[in-house]
Write a protein that holds these residues in place. Structure first.
Motif, PDB file in Angstrom:
ATOM      1  N   MET A 277       0.838  -1.345   0.032  1.00  0.00           N
ATOM      2  CA  MET A 277      -0.012  -0.068   0.097  1.00  0.00           C
ATOM      3  C   MET A 277       0.815   1.347   0.064  1.00  0.00           C
ATOM      4  N   GLU A 278       2.076   1.334   0.775  1.00  0.00           N
ATOM      5  CA  GLU A 278       2.894   2.366   0.966  1.00  0.00           C
ATOM      6  C   GLU A 278       3.503   2.724  -0.270  1.00  0.00           C
ATOM      7  N   ILE A 279       3.947   1.658  -1.219  1.00  0.00           N
ATOM      8  CA  ILE A 279       4.595   1.996  -2.325  1.00  0.00           C
ATOM      9  C   ILE A 279       3.454   2.480  -3.371  1.00  0.00           C
ATOM     10  N   LEU A 280       2.264   1.851  -3.192  1.00  0.00           N
ATOM     11  CA  LEU A 280       1.356   2.611  -4.099  1.00  0.00           C
ATOM     12  C   LEU A 280       1.019   3.923  -4.069  1.00  0.00           C
ATOM     13  N   MET A 281       0.952   4.214  -2.676  1.00  0.00           N
ATOM     14  CA  MET A 281       0.785   5.735  -2.355  1.00  0.00           C
ATOM     15  C   MET A 281       1.870   6.394  -2.678  1.00  0.00           C
ATOM     16  N   ALA A 282       3.094   6.101  -2.526  1.00  0.00           N
ATOM     17  CA  ALA A 282       4.229   7.046  -3.106  1.00  0.00           C
ATOM     18  C   ALA A 282       4.179   7.483  -4.130  1.00  0.00           C
ATOM     19  N   PHE A 283       3.604   6.477  -5.107  1.00  0.00           N
ATOM     20  CA  PHE A 283       3.219   6.965  -6.488  1.00  0.00           C
ATOM     21  C   PHE A 283       2.223   7.916  -6.865  1.00  0.00           C
ATOM     22  N   ILE A 284       1.096   7.411  -6.102  1.00  0.00           N
ATOM     23  CA  ILE A 284      -0.086   8.453  -6.174  1.00  0.00           C
ATOM     24  C   ILE A 284       0.511   9.960  -5.908  1.00  0.00           C
ATOM     25  N   ILE A 285       1.230   9.792  -4.780  1.00  0.00           N
ATOM     26  CA  ILE A 285       1.695  11.236  -4.179  1.00  0.00           C
ATOM     27  C   ILE A 285       2.582  11.919  -5.087  1.00  0.00           C
ATOM     28  N   GLY A 286       3.388  11.117  -5.903  1.00  0.00           N
ATOM     29  CA  GLY A 286       4.464  11.775  -6.812  1.00  0.00           C
ATOM     30  C   GLY A 286       3.440  12.277  -8.089  1.00  0.00           C
ATOM     31  N   ILE A 287       2.647  11.584  -8.300  1.00  0.00           N
ATOM     32  CA  ILE A 287       1.574  11.944  -9.594  1.00  0.00           C
ATOM     33  C   ILE A 287       0.925  13.156  -9.357  1.00  0.00           C
ATOM     34  N   LEU A 288       0.386  13.360  -8.035  1.00  0.00           N
ATOM     35  CA  LEU A 288      -0.300  14.587  -7.355  1.00  0.00           C
ATOM     36  C   LEU A 288       0.700  15.964  -7.602  1.00  0.00           C
ATOM     37  N   PHE A 289       1.981  15.651  -7.010  1.00  0.00           N
ATOM     38  CA  PHE A 289       2.983  16.495  -7.113  1.00  0.00           C
ATOM     39  C   PHE A 289       3.117  16.959  -8.481  1.00  0.00           C
ATOM     40  N   MET A 290       3.411  15.996  -9.435  1.00  0.00           N
ATOM     41  CA  MET A 290       3.745  16.359 -10.662  1.00  0.00           C
ATOM     42  C   MET A 290       2.706  17.331 -11.262  1.00  0.00           C
ATOM     43  N   SER A 291       1.341  16.550 -11.346  1.00  0.00           N
ATOM     44  CA  SER A 291       0.152  17.493 -11.889  1.00  0.00           C
ATOM     45  C   SER A 291       0.188  18.925 -11.390  1.00  0.00           C
ATOM     46  N   ALA A 292       0.476  19.032  -9.987  1.00  0.00           N
ATOM     47  CA  ALA A 292       0.305  20.151  -9.354  1.00  0.00           C
ATOM     48  C   ALA A 292       1.267  21.247  -9.736  1.00  0.00           C
ATOM     49  N   THR A 293       2.454  20.615 -10.066  1.00  0.00           N
ATOM     50  CA  THR A 293       3.842  21.799 -10.364  1.00  0.00           C
ATOM     51  C   THR A 293       3.470  22.188 -11.795  1.00  0.00           C
ATOM     52  N   TYR A 294       3.067  21.244 -12.711  1.00  0.00           N
ATOM     53  CA  TYR A 294       2.776  21.369 -13.865  1.00  0.00           C
ATOM     54  C   TYR A 294       1.728  22.606 -13.836  1.00  0.00           C
ATOM     55  N   LEU A 295       0.553  22.386 -13.275  1.00  0.00           N
ATOM     56  CA  LEU A 295      -0.515  23.544 -13.211  1.00  0.00           C
ATOM     57  C   LEU A 295       0.005  24.619 -12.731  1.00  0.00           C
TER      58      LEU A 295
END
Lengths: 140, 113, 801
Positions: free
Chosen positions: B1-19
């Motif tokens: 679960m933690e590994i999955l969450m790490a990637f989700i968090i990465g995606i959230l940060f990525m989209s946020a930065t792009y926006l």
């Protein structure tokens, strides 16, 4: 915008009390079960927003004649005052105290100064949310 | 679960930065919203996931999940709400006063600061 | 919290009530509401005399931030009490004087008295706290209230200039003092002055000792207007005269003296202390008195005279420190300098206070303070003239006033420097009495200028704005009280010698066990060198005063470009322009650029730290179970947030943001965080509605973005995402410390009687966070409110509609 919202208005009248009661419950229960000043405040604000949606600004202002800015200030004062109150008892700032009291009908009650602090939080959250919504709304 | 969450968090940060790097005010604000979601989940994941019952003593569980990150996140949620609201009004007033929401055109020019 | 603490903070408490008193009772001068407080405090502090006159002290502690070792310890000893009495005593007189000086119909009395009370409380805090950090806090508070008071007539440019100057110089010194305090803490591990003094022998050899000494002295010198930092004091004279009398002569500028006196037991062992304190003091003494002679404004003369007198007290404290080098402090041969310092401190407060009030009266009744326009006022203002004579003669060091006694003692202290065979004083020490004597001649001259140019000579009614007449009685009472003190102390100095002076001395130089200082002050010492020095001062002074017009041109010889004020103004200009140019290099107004800086640094620094420091570890052993629906939810977030990037319509993006938010709330449910889930659900609802309210007002068209622009964004955002993922992974795999959460689990019921740990942490254990959080919310609401309700005036408003 003049639309006929009979269903919404009627539903609001009932739901409103449910939400407000629930928010009050959640506020007081916060010390033991999920809830507290933040959620309670937000729910109350949500209830008022529902009122705003169903009726117009003026009607709501007539029902709830609060100045939300003052409410925020009052909440902050209560919170800081609770913290400063500890100083009078020679305790560090924001030390809370609690005690139990036996009240006839209700039975054993626990009394916290933390609840007063939470009341401050509650008032600030309601005040701030409503100030934001109201000022934006009035601007249109 | 933690590994999955790490990637989700990465995606959230990525989209946020792009926006946040884009030109329109509204997209920037949406970006900050996503960023705070990412930060909240990151805090929670750092503390460990599903380590016990909800942090309520009434549960009488042998172990509880970490209450401290939750308290921090609760504070953060409310603050980010305040900030988002502030940004929104700032954007909308900016557009009203200046007639643009393009970040390039909103730059202060020389001698006007 | 004891009565003593209450006494210290009572001015702050009263300050809260002042605006109400001002609003409700417009007919009554607000000063009448203030006056009882300093009088009450004065009588309260008098009651401590019985304790301190036995050279004992009282300590009342009150823990403020115990975890940081910060206790609000109030300590009343001889030195602190002396200052407390000055602050409240002169304070009472100044408030009384101000009632007649400031017109209740023209001035904004509420702000004036709030500032004055802030100052009074802060000053009491400085002199009565034993904890250095508390002292520092109050110290900055005095700078701050002085800033507000100097800028009281803020519509005058000179007031603003003077206020800014005093603020920059004294706060700069204050910060350096903070550094000194921290150095002391590093050496001793305590903020308490009493404990630091107890350890002073051990820290002497510490390499940080000298830096701490320099930092603390810098703070004291800037506050007490020592050369070359004295330049702020003359400009501070823009403040209303009661303020000048109170802050800039009697109390605040003496805070530096207080600090030097207070820290003497810690640092005085070092030769550097003696040389710096005595050296800067004597230079200031000379420069102040020398510059005072050329001034033409009454208050400027008084300002430079204050500078010079502060230098004199400072140099005496420095010389007195030498006494600590001889076996026991029993011998009063060298401590006489310290006695003189304390004695002159009291005398200076009395005569300088009354002189400022006299200057205020002259200004008030004639409309000018320029001595070139004044003259012959003796016939119009006989009482004021008498007061001025008493004040100036005391300042010049003439018998039978108190200034004579302390001046004699000053000479004694300086002459005895010659007998000190330490720190090269046997060779260079001769400079001290010589400079002191020359400075005293100038002191004599400006004192005479002050009184005779104003009150005698030719009356020039055509140059005055008002027709001069004697001041109202209310304005005269305060200077009369001070002038009578000048005479009483002059004739009977011994009434204060063992009640005020000896106890203060005991605090500055802690004597050997069981020894009590015993001070006696005499008029007549026989035909000593001091007497001849005084006679010389008077003879040469009269001679030079009479021939002043002939040698005045000496002052013209100094190049105008080299004055300290020029340096200050130039330095400020260069600092402002330099920092602006530097800032412009990278601050080009585009927020995107700033964000790119931030994100690039984020990637580079964190990436570097992760790999260079071997911080990245991956350990899949301790992970929790995963369910199918959790993967689904994760997909919703991933797809949702990525789709926002490509969404064409604004509505779509908002709805997607809401979807992501609600999914996050579901995750909170899965991760056993009911409070978070509740809050997130409600917050998400409200923020989506806010978005919908506002997006209505934003333009429909999306701004065009070029391909390179998009590529840069993409590279940076992928970098940020990757780094965050790596951090999240290693944060989970690599736990350096055990969690502190167990404490909350164990104590939630024990200490806070709650069961919901999250809520208990919020309102109790970490209540501070929550308090500031709601403060932030309040500020956000205020910001929104003012952005919408307060529009920029007129025309521009509808330009874009």
């Amino acid at each position: 915008m003049k639309t006929n919202d009979v269903i919404l208005q009627t539903a609001t009248k009932i739901v409103l009390f449910v939400i407000v009661l629930f928010s009050v419950y959640i506020f007081f229960a916060g010390h033991y079960t999920p809830g507290g000043g933040f959620v309670g405040g937000l729910l109350t604000a949500g209830a008022i927003i529902l009122l705003l949606l169903a009726f117009d600004m003026k009607t709501v202002a007539k029902i709830l004649p609060f100045n939300y800015m003052n409410m925020t200030a009052l909440g902050l004062l209560i919170a800081i005052g609770t913290g400063a109150g500890a100083l009078l008892f020679n305790k560090p700032f924001l030390t809370h105290a609690f005690t139990y009291a036996h009240v006839p009908v209700l039975g054993k009650l626990s009394l916290h100064t933390a609840a007063i602090f939470d009341l401050g939080v509650f008032l600030v959250v309601v005040g701030v949310t409503m100030t934001i919504i109201q000022t934006i709304g009035e601007d249109e | 679960m933690e590994i999955l969450m790490a990637f989700i968090i990465g995606i959230l940060f990525m989209s946020a930065t792009y926006l946040m790097l884009s030109k329109s005010l509204l997209r920037i604000i949406i970006g900050t919203g996503l960023l705070s979601h990412g930060a909240h989940l990151l805090l929670l994941t750092m503390g460990g996931l599903k380590r016990g019952a909800a942090p309520l003593l009434g549960e009488h569980a042998p172990s509880y999940t970490d209450p401290l990150p939750q308290a921090l996140i609760l504070t953060a949620i409310v603050i980010s709400f305040g900030v988002t609201a502030f940004f929104l009004v700032l954007a909308y007033r900016t557009y009203q006063e200046l007639g643009t929401d393009n970040m390039d055109r909103l730059r202060g020019n020389e001698g006007n600061d | 919290m004891s009565l003593l603490h209450l006494a210290i903070i009572s001015p702050f408490l009263l300050a809260i009530l002042v605006p109400f008193a001002y609003k409700l009772f417009r007919q009554i001068h607000t000063g009448w509401f203030i006056l009882p407080l300093p009088i009450l405090l004065f009588s309260y502090f008098i009651s401590y005399l019985s304790i301190t006159s036995n050279q004992q002290s009282v300590t009342k502690s009150f823990s403020w931030i115990p975890t940081l070792g910060i206790d609000f310890t109030a300590k009343v000893d001889g030195l602190g009490l002396l200052f407390a009495l000055l602050i409240t005593g002169i304070g009472s007189l100044v408030v009384f004087y101000s009632i007649y000086y400031l017109d209740k119909n023209k001035e904004k009395l509420n702000t004036f008295y709030v500032y004055l009370l802030l100052f009074m409380g802060a000053m009491l805090g400085v002199v009565l706290s034993d904890n250095l950090l508390v002292l520092y806090t109050f110290w900055e508070f005095t700078s701050f209230s002085s800033f507000l008071l100097i800028g009281y007539w803020y519509h005058r440019e000179k007031s603003r200039y003077g206020a800014q100057k005093s603020m920059i110089i004294t706060v700069f010194g204050g910060l350096s003092m903070l550094a000194g305090i921290i150095l002391l803490y590093i050496m001793t591990g305590t903020f308490s002055i009493t404990e630091i003094i107890a350890q002073s022998d051990e820290i002497f050899a510490n390499p940080l000792f000298v830096p701490a000494l320099l930092c603390i002295l810098l703070g004291a010198f800037t506050k007490s207007a020592q050369f070359p930092f004295h330049i702020w004091l003359p400009d501070a004279m823009e403040a209303p005269t009661p303020v000048s009398a109170y802050l800039h002569s009697a109390t605040m500028v003496k805070a530096g003296i207080y600090l030097v006196a207070r820290m003497s037991p810690v640092f005085a062992e070092h030769s550097l202390w003696l040389w710096l304190v005595a050296g800067f003091g004597i230079v200031t003494l000379f420069w102040g008195s020398f510059s005072a002679v050329k001034q033409t404004d009454l208050k400027s003369i008084l300002a430079f005279s204050t500078v010079s007198q502060l230098g004199m007290i400072m140099s005496l404290l420095g010389i007195g420190a030498a006494a600590l080098h001889f076996e026991t402090v029993k011998d009063s041969y060298f401590t006489v300098a310290t006695t003189a310092a304390v004695f002159h401190l009291i005398n200076h407060a009395t005569f300088k206070g009354s002189l400022f009030m006299v200057a205020g009266i002259v200004d008030h009744e004639t409309g000018t303070r320029d001595i070139r326009k004044l003259g012959g006022l003796m016939n119009f203002m006989p009482i004021t003239f008498t007061l001025a004579i008493i004040g100036t003669f005391a300042m010049a060091g003439l018998p039978p006033f108190n200034g004579f006694l302390s001046k004699e003692m000053f000479f004694t202290g300086m002459v005895r420097v010659l007998d000190m065979d330490i720190f090269n004083l046997d060779t260079w020490g001769i400079l001290f009495p010589v400079i002191a004597w020359v400075a005293s001649v100038f002191t004599f001259i400006y004192s005479m200028v002050l009184v005779f140019r104003t009150f005698t000579g030719k009356f020039q009614p055509e140059k005055l704005e008002k027709k001069p007449h004697e001041a109202p009685i209310g304005m005269l009472i305060s200077p009369i009280v001070l002038a009578s003190l000048v005479i009483i102390i002059g004739f009977f100095p011994n009434i204060i010698s063992n009640t005020l002076i000896s106890p203060a001395q005991a605090a500055i130089m802690p004597p050997a066990e069981g020894y009590l200082y015993d001070t006696h002050i005499y008029f007549w010492h026989g035909f000593t060198p001091e007497l001849f020095m005084t006679l010389g001062v008077i003879t040469l002074g009269i001679l030079l005063f009479a021939t002043l017009p002939k040698w005045r041109s000496v002052y013209g010889l100094f190049p105008k470009k080299l004055t300290l004020n020029r340096f200050y103004d130039g330095g400020l200009e260069i600092a402002q322009r330099g920092s602006m140019n530097f800032t412009k290099i990278y601050m080009n107004g585009s927020i995107r650029n700033y964000l790119i800086y931030i994100f690039t640094f984020f990637i580079v620094i964190l990436g570097f730290a992760l790999f260079a420091k071997d911080a990245f570890t991956f350990d899949a052993s301790n992970i929790s179970t995963i369910h199918f629906f959790e993967v689904l939810l994760a997909l919703v977030i991933a797809v949702g947030s990525i789709t926002i990037l490509f969404a064409k319509s604004r509505l779509t993006s908002i709805i997607l943001l809401g979807a992501v938010g609600y999914t996050v709330a579901l995750f909170f449910v899965i991760f056993r965080a009911p409070d978070l889930a509740l809050t997130q659900l409600v917050i998400e609802t409200i923020s989506v509605s806010l978005f919908l309210l506002c997006f209505y007002h934003l333009p429909k068209k999306r701004n065009e973005e070029r391909m390179t622009f998009k590529m840069v964004n993409a590279v940076i955002s992928v970098g940020v995402g990757a780094i965050v993922t790596l951090i999240a992974l290693s944060a989970h795999s690599n736990k350096l410390f055990g969690s502190i959460s167990q404490y909350y689990v164990e104590n939630t019921y024990e200490k806070a009687a709650g069961k919901n740990m999250v809520n208990v942490i919020l309102v109790d254990f970490r209540g501070f966070d929550t308090m500031f959080e709601i403060a932030v919310l309040g500020i956000a609401a205020l910001g929104i409110f003012s952005m919408i309700k307060l529009r920029m005036g007129g025309g521009k408003k509808n330009e874009n509609k």
